[in-house]
Scaffold this active site. Structure first.
Site, PDB file in Angstrom:
ATOM      1  N   GLU A 154       0.835  -1.204   0.000  1.00 24.54           N
ATOM      2  CA  GLU A 154       0.000   0.000   0.000  1.00 24.54           C
ATOM      3  C   GLU A 154       0.870   1.255   0.000  1.00 24.54           C
ATOM      4  O   GLU A 154       0.661   2.170  -0.775  1.00 24.54           O
ATOM      5  CB  GLU A 154      -0.938   0.006   1.217  1.00 24.54           C
ATOM      6  CG  GLU A 154      -1.796   1.251   1.270  1.00 24.54           C
ATOM      7  CD  GLU A 154      -2.852   1.211   2.373  1.00 24.54           C
ATOM      8  OE1 GLU A 154      -3.142   0.131   2.905  1.00 24.54           O
ATOM      9  OE2 GLU A 154      -3.393   2.288   2.688  1.00 24.54           O
TER      10      GLU A 154
ATOM     11  N   ARG B 195      -7.531   2.893  14.113  1.00 23.28           N
ATOM     12  CA  ARG B 195      -8.391   1.722  13.883  1.00 23.28           C
ATOM     13  C   ARG B 195      -8.317   0.767  15.078  1.00 23.28           C
ATOM     14  O   ARG B 195      -9.313   0.157  15.455  1.00 23.28           O
ATOM     15  CB  ARG B 195      -8.024   1.014  12.580  1.00 23.28           C
ATOM     16  CG  ARG B 195      -9.017  -0.071  12.208  1.00 23.28           C
ATOM     17  CD  ARG B 195      -8.831  -0.561  10.787  1.00 23.28           C
ATOM     18  NE  ARG B 195      -9.521   0.276   9.822  1.00 23.28           N
ATOM     19  CZ  ARG B 195     -10.799   0.131   9.446  1.00 23.28           C
ATOM     20  NH1 ARG B 195     -11.543  -0.832   9.978  1.00 23.28           N
ATOM     21  NH2 ARG B 195     -11.332   0.929   8.561  1.00 23.28           N
TER      22      ARG B 195
ATOM     23  N   GLU C  15     -10.691  -7.918   5.097  1.00 25.04           N
ATOM     24  CA  GLU C  15     -10.001  -7.895   6.379  1.00 25.04           C
ATOM     25  C   GLU C  15     -10.750  -8.550   7.536  1.00 25.04           C
ATOM     26  O   GLU C  15     -10.147  -9.172   8.406  1.00 25.04           O
ATOM     27  CB  GLU C  15      -9.684  -6.440   6.764  1.00 25.04           C
ATOM     28  CG  GLU C  15      -8.722  -5.777   5.794  1.00 25.04           C
ATOM     29  CD  GLU C  15      -8.579  -4.299   6.077  1.00 25.04           C
ATOM     30  OE1 GLU C  15      -7.524  -3.907   6.566  1.00 25.04           O
ATOM     31  OE2 GLU C  15      -9.531  -3.538   5.804  1.00 25.04           O
TER      32      GLU C  15
END
Ligand code: FAD
Ligand code: FES
Ligand code: FES
Length: 1358
Positions: A831, A909, A1290
């Protein structure tokens, strides 16, 4: 010639011979065979056969598997073996026939059934492992057209897959086996049984609609594919061994020499010639399998100028049965050794073959089949590795070795003096090992071998041993005892003192007691010993002896010598591990009746590239053919964690042939500062390095080998500075990135006051390497005009790559095109960190004005690119006697590494998931980002969520243990309900965890299972089972709001075909397949008319990374939007000609000058969260799931077996159940790796030891649960995403925590046997050493750990 330096090459040596071999039936004559070149490089670079992949270069992943066929002149037979092309020296292939994945079938011509079945069974996601797996299976079928499942499992011991979770591969290939029911086309008059619908698949669903009955529920199961479509296997159609080669092989051999740049390869034709050569070149290396020497040359940078290849010398391959045992020539492969010993065990009386059985037991877990097929018995002995698995057996059995030189023969015993030091033997330089005799045993003699490694399959030992006891006739009095250990010293060692004490003693509890005390003393290890795990290794020496003690006691009882057999509750400690063939069930909701056959939404459509992946025709970045003037790049990286660079000396590097230039920060025309969010790191280090692996520069050369050699020759001088490596270091020195984030709900202090009890605890969750099978790769092509450059990159972020390259090159973004066809896996690792490499390659291409390519080697990739953040969680929990949790205060520390990268969003997160799925009235979480001198850690599937939830499950487990209540009850009591508010004040709508929970209890048969586990635990002292059910709730959306947008572009061509592009990248998850499905439904045309070529920045700009599980949601909507626009434009033509075809409408619109190209766009509505006010919606919606797992733990070794897992996952209305179940299973297995297996090991100085599959173990085929059920929750449409689907990439990963906490339950059961109860700390991953150490007992007490702070450990928990 007499004055030639020992082992050095002379200019007077004759020039090379011609290498003759066959590849896929084609004869290859190579006049300049380079001894340092592997078969893999030759196939890929010289022959353009790029189907065979490079995954590790160390024989550990199987991506490079090919089949090598040899005709054995003396035996007059041809053998076919799977082989790792990455280790096979090109020169070793003289007179061999090589078959690659391209040689057995293709999409263009005809598929081979092995290729077809893996693809159609959904066993190929990113596809990078697929050709290797195909070739392992193909090689098996060449030798055994109808194997047993056990043979299939053995064939895959050396293959890894990071995507699929293995289940679909095994299911697909089960159809070739006896158990799988495929007749191979022979069984029925009218073809294969599969086509007659008679196949049975055990518990599996494939091929048939079944009713799966579990407990009281009946679930209708649909197949994910139809095996009756499979082509039958016809063994008579296989490519034959080339007749021309057979004739060549029948001729007498002659000596061969291949001379390369630095190394000469000599293949002597006779033993005499070999001894002559060894006398002449005493430093020459003998190479048979090259599985050791290849590693030394590649990774330890060792150079052996003369290599002698004795593989074909008859005397070294001889096998003789003598009066005393069996004599094996030193070049006999381990596969052959196994075959011969198995035959002997079957034929001879059991008491005679005790050592043979022990060798076979060691071979079962020795490497993978590809290695055993080439590695020689002599190679294992002569490597003299302290963790050799065979040497302890040979030593305990006092095997005899025959050594030979020009001067004569001598026979030595393998005893304590055979290995005088680390990797040394008593052989003289001019001597070779001719053979080894493995002796028969006699009555009254018992022998066992044990191997303990982190992973059961294909792993190196932590401790390995051979144990041999001889009793006085018909008695239990010890006459002789040999205990030999590997992994406890720099060499294989005998526990002589202990043996001496026990001779003459009866085999009873007193002997056991003394043996344990003595072994604890004799097998001591310094606390900072290399390899670490000191307490565990010491305990193992005793625990394994205890197993031997019990095994012998049992055998003595069996033989009538002892009256008393082993206690029934101890007997499982004597059992040898046997893997059971896995079975599985997949449940999903089928499309409603009446859905058009052309509408593929909701159907289990195969990944669109799967067939090409299975044939090797799918093109990955490094498979792009080389440009004529292309150059290769190798990185130069820091060897220090924190230092000033005082000088860089490139003179030696630049002098290496083929080297073009060294690239440093001075070559950067734009900016050297880079980073995905903050520009807080350098592209190339200037005067300071901040981690081992910090990129300092790069060498560009004509070949990869030259570039890598030169990179190693660059000398950097440093002035070291104090480094911060671990989270604890960072806490001590307050080394944090800012900001520190907090989420708070309710009044935590008040909550603690109101609670009946308050407990505190800690858990450390280790990091994780992405281990995408395809490492980072970039090909940069300067276009020569206006600074234009085209980049082919394996990246999840085409736009980020474009932007950061443009910034470094000093050109606007509109000059850079980044193109991504597919990736061999990403998982978050590509990423942001992929830009490190692509930027450097682009800089080099700009400098040399030529195309430049670099695909990182596995060790470089692991060193440089970072991984999942290690987390440390510290918590305080207030709870009631009922188990209800009232208040939680938790502090998270993540090890961010040397730059910010995405660490803040990852911590956010973690905080958003800190309560997992539990309603906690008062909760406060704070997250600190530790700034350390490690490579920057980054996104990884779950993005901090799993770490946050893992800490939650730790306190949940503590509460259950403290209350003495079943953990299932405590968890269920605390679960959220519909409409509850999270700590970040988001309301839970369409909450389905309760449904998932209920269904999971049902399909796992939880309550019966629980009762069985309890019964089992009562009956077994040294083996314990554990069961745990765990929920997950995962927020879907990028937490950075602006990223929640996507674009798409659709062109309709005048023939009616559609070219689709969107902002997402394909990394195996099947995004392109889903996008074609979406376009197909929206346009109302079959998906066969729609094609996606690639993702590129010049078609869809400003894309978000393919991440956060949201790519199907975002890009799906954008594709839908583009297609709707096109449909609106076509509307009038449809209306005009309602009975016309798609092509008619397209043509009509075209002639009417209608724009048949449309872009689409989507942004997720109503998003935005503010930390200060704790308000707003961070997530569009949540994905939910529940898993229940059962494990069995061997309390003496710490190994565990995954017995059962049931998963129920809410994926909304699945767009494609096959792909979604693939994500669930693949994600789950990646989680199993994270929480039970994968351990990054760093030195206290920040040096990463685990840089390849040899030391870093991801789950293998053998690690999947023996029973695995996956159900997609039915009737759960999600209004907030495309066609009512949900994100799936995920969320399932965390469900593997059920395995971790099942292990913890099993450990708790073991601890009760020692009188221990209540909460205890178990860090993740639950590796064998952690499990063993936690199962405290009388053996662990003998090996107490050294006091922390009194020594420097070998490895630290970062
Ligand atoms: C992926 C992988 C997994 C592995 N797993 C295991 C494992 O589970 N357990 C384990 O014990 N090992 C393991 N190994 C190590 C290795 O495979 C074995 O040691 C193997 O037996 C070496 O054999 P070889 O023929 O490939 O050796 P080579 O690399 O060809 O040679 C090794 C050494 O032996 C010397 N040698 C070979 N033959 C002779 C001879 N006749 N006389 C004198 N010297 C000789 C060579 O000069 C060289 O120094 C593994 C290796 C890899 C790459
Ligand atoms: S590339 Fe050969 S085994 Fe991994
Ligand atoms: S499909 Fe196996 S590694 Fe990706």
């Amino acid at each position: 010639m007499a004055n030639i330096d020992r082992g050095k090459l002379s200019a007077m040596e004759p020039s090379g011979d011609e290498l003759v071999f066959f590849v896929n039936g084609r004869k290859i004559l190579e006049r300049n065979a380079e001894p340092e070149m592997t078969l893999l490089t030759y196939l890929r670079r010289k022959l353009g056969l790029t189907g065979t992949k490079l995954g590790c270069a160390e024989g550990g992943c199987g991506a490079c598997t090919v089949m090598v066929s040899k005709f054995h002149r003396h035996q007059n037979r041809t053998v076919h073996h799977s082989v790792n092309a990455c280790l096979a020296p090109l020169c070793s292939l003289h007179h061999c026939a090589v078959t690659t994945v391209e040689g057995i079938g293709s999409v263009a011509s005809k598929l081979h059934p092995v290729q077809e079945r893996i693809a159609k069974a959904h066993g190929s996601q990113c596809g990078f492992c697929t050709p290797g797996i195909v070739m392992s299976m193909y090689s098996l079928l060449r030798n055994n057209p109808q194997p047993k499942m056990q043979d299939v499992e053995e064939a895959f011991q050396g293959n890894l897959c990071r995507c699929t979770g293995y289940r679909p591969i095994l299911e697909g290939y089960k159809t070739f086996t006896k158990e799988g029911g495929c007749c191979g086309g022979r069984g029925k008059a009218n073809g294969c049984c599969m086509t007659n619908g008679n196949a049975t698949n055990g518990n599996s669903t494939n091929g048939h609609k079944e009713d799966h009955i579990n407990g009281n529920s009946t679930i209708s199961i649909q197949p994910l594919y139809d095996p009756s479509e499979f082509m039958p296997l016809d063994p008579t159609q296989e490519v034959i061994f080339p007749p021309e080669l057979m004739n060549i092989c029948k001729q007498s051999p002659k000596e061969l020499r291949f001379k390369g740049e630095r190394v000469m390869w000599i293949q002597p034709s006779s033993l005499t010639e070999l001894l002559e050569l060894k006398a002449r070149y005493p430093d020459a290396k003998l190479v048979v399998g090259n599985t050791e020497v290849g590693i030394e040359m590649k990774f330890k940078n060792l150079l052996y100028p003369v290599i002698l290849a004795p593989a074909y010398i008859p005397e070294l391959n001889d096998i003789q049965h003598t009066e005393d045992g069996i004599v094996f020539g030193a070049s006999c492969t381990l596969t052959l050794l196994g075959d011969v010993l198995r035959t002997a065990v079957a034929k001879l009386p059991s008491h005679q073959t005790e050592v043979f059985k022990a060798v076979l037991e060691q071979l079962r877990w020795f490497a993978g089949l590809q290695i055993r097929n080439v590695a020689a018995i002599g190679g294992n002995i002569m490597t003299a590795s302290p963790i050799s698995d065979l040497n302890p057996v040979f030593m305990a059995a006092s095997c005899k070795l025959t050594l030979l030189s020009k001067g004569g023969t001598r026979v030595v015993e393998m005893d304590g003096s055979f290995f005088p030091g680390y990797r040394k033997t008593v052989l003289k330089p001019e001597e070779i090992l001719l053979s080894i005799e493995i002796p028969y045993t006699k009555k009254g003699q018992y022998f066992s071998a044990f191997k303990q490694s982190p992973r059961r399959e294909d792993d190196i030992s932590i401790v390995t041993c051979g144990m041999n006891v001889v009793f006085q006739e018909s008695s239990n009095i010890v006459e002789d005892l040999q205990l030999s250990y590997g992994g406890m010293a720099p060499t294989t060692v005998l526990a002589k003192a202990t043996s001496k004490k026990l001779i003459g003693r009866p085999w009873n509890e007193g002997l056991l007691e003394d043996a344990c005390v003595s072994l604890a003393e004799e097998m001591a290890l310094a606390p900072s010993v290399p390899g670490g795990m000191v307490t565990y290794r010491r305990t193992l020496t005793i625990s394994l002896f205890f197993k031997f003690y019990l095994t012998v006691q049992h055998q003595l009882a069996r033989d009538g010598v002892l009256l008393e057999d082993v206690r029934p509750d101890y007997s499982s400690a004597t059992e040898i591990f046997h893997a059971e063939t896995p079975s599985s069930v997949q449940v999903y909701q089928t499309v409603p009746p009446g859905q058009s056959a052309d509408d593929v939404i909701g159907r289990p459509v195969m990944h669109l590239s799967a067939l090409k992946q299975a044939t090797g025709e799918a093109i990955y970045c490094d498979d792009i053919p080389c440009f004529e003037n292309e150059l290769h790049l190798a990185l130069v990286t820091s060897t220090k964690a924190h230092a000033h660079i005082t000088s860089i000396d490139t003179a030696e590097a630049l002098a290496i042939p083929g080297v073009v230039t060294f690239v440093s920060y001075k070559d950067i025309r734009g900016s050297n500062m880079t980073g995905p969010v903050l520009y807080d790191e350098t592209v190339l280090a200037e005067d300071t390095v901040t981690c081992v692996g910090h990129i300092v520069g790069a060498v560009v050369a004509d070949t990869q080998a030259h570039a890598q050699r030169a990179a190693k020759a660059v000398r950097i001088s440093y002035e070291e500075m104090k480094s911060v490596v671990t989270i604890q270091d960072a806490i001590e020195s307050q080394s944090f990135f800012q900001p520190v984030r907090t989420i708070k709900k309710g009044d935590v202090a008040q909550g603690f006051k109101e609670s009946d009890h308050v407990l505190q605890g800690e858990i450390h969750i280790g990091g994780q390497e992405h281990f995408y099978l395809e490492t980072n790769c970039t090909l940069a092509i300067p276009r020569g005009e206006d600074g234009e450059m085209e980049l082919f990159v394996s990246t999840q972020s085409a736009t980020k790559t474009q932007a950061l390259v443009a910034k470094a090159l000093g050109v606007p973004a509109n000059r850079i095109v980044c193109r991504v066809k597919r990736m061999g896996g990403g998982f978050g690792g590509k990423e942001s960190r992929s830009t490190l490499l692509s930027t450097v390659v682009a800089l080099a291409a700009q400098k040399v004005k030529r195309p430049v390519r670099c695909m990182l080697d596995r060790d470089e990739d692991m060193l440089v690119t970072g991984g999942r953040h290690p987390f440390f969680g510290r918590y305080k929990v207030g709870y009631m006697n009922s188990g209800k949790v009232k208040a939680v205060e938790v502090t998270f520390y993540s090890n961010a590494g040397n730059s910010m990268d995405l660490s803040l969003s990852i911590m956010e997160r973690a905080l958003f998931h800190m309560e997992n799925s539990y309603n906690i009235p008062h909760m406060c979480g704070t997250g600190y980002l530790c700034k350390t001198n490690l490579p920057s850690n980054t996104a990884f599937r779950g993005f901090g969520g799993p770490q946050g939830m893992m800490v939650a499950e730790s306190w949940m487990s503590d509460v259950a243990l403290a209350c003495g209540m079943p953990s299932e009850e405590v968890r269920r009591l605390n679960l959220y309900k519909e409409g509850d508010l999270t700590p970040f004040n988001q309301c839970l709508e369409q909450f389905t965890i309760d449904r998932c929970w209920k269904e999971c209890l049902e399909i796992s048969n939880y309550h019966q299972r629980k009762a069985d586990v309890e019964k089992f635990n009562k009956q077994h002292r040294w083996t314990k089972r554990g069961l745990c059910i765990v929920p997950t709730k995962f927020g879907i959306s990028f937490t950075a709001v602006f990223l929640n947008q996507a674009g798409a572009l659709a062109h309709i061509y005048t023939d009616g075909s559609v070219l689709l592009t969107h902002g997402g990248t394909e990394m195996g998850q099947g995004l392109h397949t889903k996008m074609v499905q979406v376009a197909s439904r929206t346009l109302g045309i079959p998906s066969s008319k729609i094609h996606i070529t690639e993702t590129s920045t010049n078609t869809v700009p400003n894309t978000s990374p393919t991440a956060a599980s949201a790519s199907s949601d975002l890009n799906g909507m954008a594709v839908h939007n583009a297609c709707q626009t096109l449909m609106q434009r076509l509307g009038p033509y449809k209306a005009k000609n309602p009975t016309g075809t798609w092509e008619d409408w397209v043509r009509a619109a075209y002639f009417d000058r209608v724009n048949l190209s449309a872009n689409g766009f989507y942004k997720t509505p109503d998003l935005g969260y503010d930390f200060d006010s704790n308000s707003g919606r961070p997530f569009n919606y949540f994905s939910y799931g529940v898993a229940c797992s059962e494990v069995e733990v061997d309390c003496l070794t710490g190994s565990h077996k995954n017995v059962h897992t049931s998963i129920v996952m809410d994926v909304g209305k699945s767009l494609n159940p096959a792909l979604d179940i693939g994500q669930v299973e693949g994600g789950f297995m990646q989680g199993v790796g994270l929480f039970t297996l994968e351990e990054l090991r760093y030195s206290p100085q920040g040096y990463l030891f685990t840089r390849g599959p040899g030391m870093y173990k991801i789950p293998a085929f053998g690690d999947i649960p023996t029973e695995l059920s996956v159900a997609l929750l039915r009737d759960a449409p999600n209004e907030r995403a495309i066609f009512s689907s949900k994100a799936v990439g995920e969320p399932p990963l965390f469900l593997a925590a059920s395995v971790f906490y099942a292990i913890k339950e099993a450990i708790a059961a073991a601890r009760t046997e020692s009188g221990l109860s209540g909460p205890f700390r178990l860090d993740s991953p639950a590796t064998p050493d952690r499990i063993r150490n936690a199962c405290e007992d009388r053996f662990t007490k003998l090996c107490p750990p050294a006091k922390p702070g009194t020594f420097t450990p070998w490895a630290v928990q970062v």
